[in-house]
Write a protein that holds these residues in place. Structure first.
Motif, PDB file in Angstrom:
ATOM      1  N   GLU A 286       0.831  -1.216   0.000  1.00 49.58           N
ATOM      2  CA  GLU A 286       0.000   0.000   0.000  1.00 49.58           C
ATOM      3  C   GLU A 286       0.859   1.258   0.000  1.00 49.58           C
ATOM      4  O   GLU A 286       0.449   2.299  -0.523  1.00 49.58           O
ATOM      5  N   ARG A 287       2.045   1.170   0.538  1.00 50.99           N
ATOM      6  CA  ARG A 287       2.942   2.328   0.628  1.00 50.99           C
ATOM      7  C   ARG A 287       3.986   2.348  -0.488  1.00 50.99           C
ATOM      8  O   ARG A 287       4.975   3.077  -0.414  1.00 50.99           O
ATOM      9  N   VAL A 343       7.055  -0.773   8.848  1.00 46.87           N
ATOM     10  CA  VAL A 343       6.114  -0.009   8.016  1.00 46.87           C
ATOM     11  C   VAL A 343       6.412   1.480   8.118  1.00 46.87           C
ATOM     12  O   VAL A 343       6.446   2.197   7.109  1.00 46.87           O
ATOM     13  N   GLU A 347       7.665   3.507   4.908  1.00 48.53           N
ATOM     14  CA  GLU A 347       6.731   4.524   4.424  1.00 48.53           C
ATOM     15  C   GLU A 347       7.472   5.846   4.180  1.00 48.53           C
ATOM     16  O   GLU A 347       7.283   6.503   3.139  1.00 48.53           O
ATOM     17  N   THR A 348       8.343   6.207   5.091  1.00 48.50           N
ATOM     18  CA  THR A 348       9.116   7.444   4.950  1.00 48.50           C
ATOM     19  C   THR A 348      10.074   7.346   3.773  1.00 48.50           C
ATOM     20  O   THR A 348      10.194   8.275   2.965  1.00 48.50           O
ATOM     21  N   ALA A 351       8.060   7.317   0.456  1.00 45.28           N
ATOM     22  CA  ALA A 351       7.398   8.601   0.228  1.00 45.28           C
ATOM     23  C   ALA A 351       8.415   9.620  -0.293  1.00 45.28           C
ATOM     24  O   ALA A 351       8.132  10.411  -1.189  1.00 45.28           O
TER      25      ALA A 351
END
Length: 353
Positions: A286-287, A343, A347-348, A351
């Motif tokens: 999802e990320r 996660v 995620e960082t 992103a």
């Protein structure tokens, strides 16, 4: 002049070239050795405590009670059961019993890191065959079998990619490989799989198949080193001749027997870990993190050129993963705390990308 080690060892790689380093301060999560994140079941811990009182005694040369229990569970003769200090210990028995200098050992790559080590220590020639889309390319492996091939090593589900082979494809492969070639099917992660073939059934059908299993992964006994396998009598007898006497410790034997008796509890724990694995994968996908489905207790991140950078970021956050430089990262499914931290960090990272 001092003694000189065998020249063959010059080409033997270390099992883990660069283990990750724990942080000097704060919590570090061990996600690089595919360990079970939970301690042994309570009933197993109780048996370990009782067995520790006899640690001053040698264990049996061959763990007879465990062999009998495994034979009964698998529905095979006791003579066909072999044991060792983890399944990797049985690979060393295979090398001593089967391989001669100059023989060839064919295996998929990347796969279990012990494969080239076992081959080279025996003076045999490793023949790695690239995976195809992260899965064993059985047709290509069969093509690499020559009159000099003595053994084929198959890890299913595969470490580090977490993939399983197709049952029909594996049967076709075994039918194509000469019976003189030993096929070692490593099933260390089978408890976590929903699709892997049953190596014990294959051993019944194909006399050149050795199926290996372990108590290190799903059973959570990695520190006690108990592995086992099944092979036809001519092979199993040879493997026992090459086994280290008393190689499976008495505490490990008692823990393994207690684990077999706690099968319902174990099944619940495995189901939990599988659910955690799938949830962690879904959160990462999802990320934007590329993570293929897994049949094991770990995830494979095929990050290629970004693998080194991402592994370094995870390590700085206290998340110790297994880096395959320039190829990918193997990430063991850990505790809820560890998984949440993974996660958050990834995620960082993704992103920012």
């Amino acid at each position: 002049m001092t003694p000189v080690p065998r020249a063959a060892l010059d080409e033997v790689p270390l099992y883990v070239p660069k283990p990750p380093v724990a942080r000097a301060e704060g919590v570090s999560h061990r996600l690089f050795l595919n360990e079970n994140p939970y301690a042994p079941l309570p009933s197993v811990l109780a048996e370990i405590s009782r067995a520790a009182l006899t640690a001053h005694h040698y264990p049996e040369i061959v763990p007879g009670e465990l062999v009998a229990a495994l034979a009964a569970r698998l529905g095979v003769p006791e003579s066909d059961v072999v044991t060792g200090p983890g399944s990797v210990g049985i690979y060393q028995q295979v090398a001593q019993a089967i391989l001669e200098p100059g023989d060839e050992v064919v295996y998929a790559w990347p796969s279990f890191e012990a494969f080239p080590i076992v081959a080279r220590i025996a003076g045999a020639r490793p023949v790695p065959v690239p995976l195809r889309d992260g899965v064993h390319d059985l047709a290509a492996i069969a093509d690499r079998v020559t009159p000099r091939t003595r053994a084929v090593f198959l890890c299913d589900p595969n470490n580090p990619t977490g993939t399983s082979v197709d049952a029909d494809g594996l049967s076709a492969f075994l039918s194509a490989v000469p019976e003189s070639v030993l096929v070692v099917l490593d099933e260390a992660y089978r408890e976590y799989s929903t699709s892997a073939v049953d190596g014990v059934e294959l051993y019944r059908e194909y006399p050149n198949v050795v199926a290996l299993r372990t108590f290190s992964k799903a059973y959570g006994l990695a520190g006690l080193r108990v592995g086992y396998g099944v092979a036809r009598p001519a092979i199993s007898a040879a493997l026992r001749k090459c086994a280290v006497p008393c190689g499976v410790g008495g505490i490990g034997v008692r823990a393994a027997l207690a684990s077999l008796a706690a099968e319902p509890e174990l099944s619940e724990r495995v189901a939990t870990l599988k659910a955690d694995r799938d949830a962690l994968r879904a959160a990462l996908v999802e990320r934007g993190v590329p993570v293929p489905p897994s049949d094991t207790n770990f995830l494979w991140l095929p990050l290629e050129s970004r693998a080194d950078e991402v592994a370094a970021v995870l390590e700085r956050a206290g998340l110790l993963t297994r880096l395959y430089p320039g190829v990918g990262i193997r990430l063991t499914v850990g505790t809820a705390e560890a998984n949440a931290a993974v996660v958050g960090v990834l995620e960082t990272v993704f992103a920012a990308a």
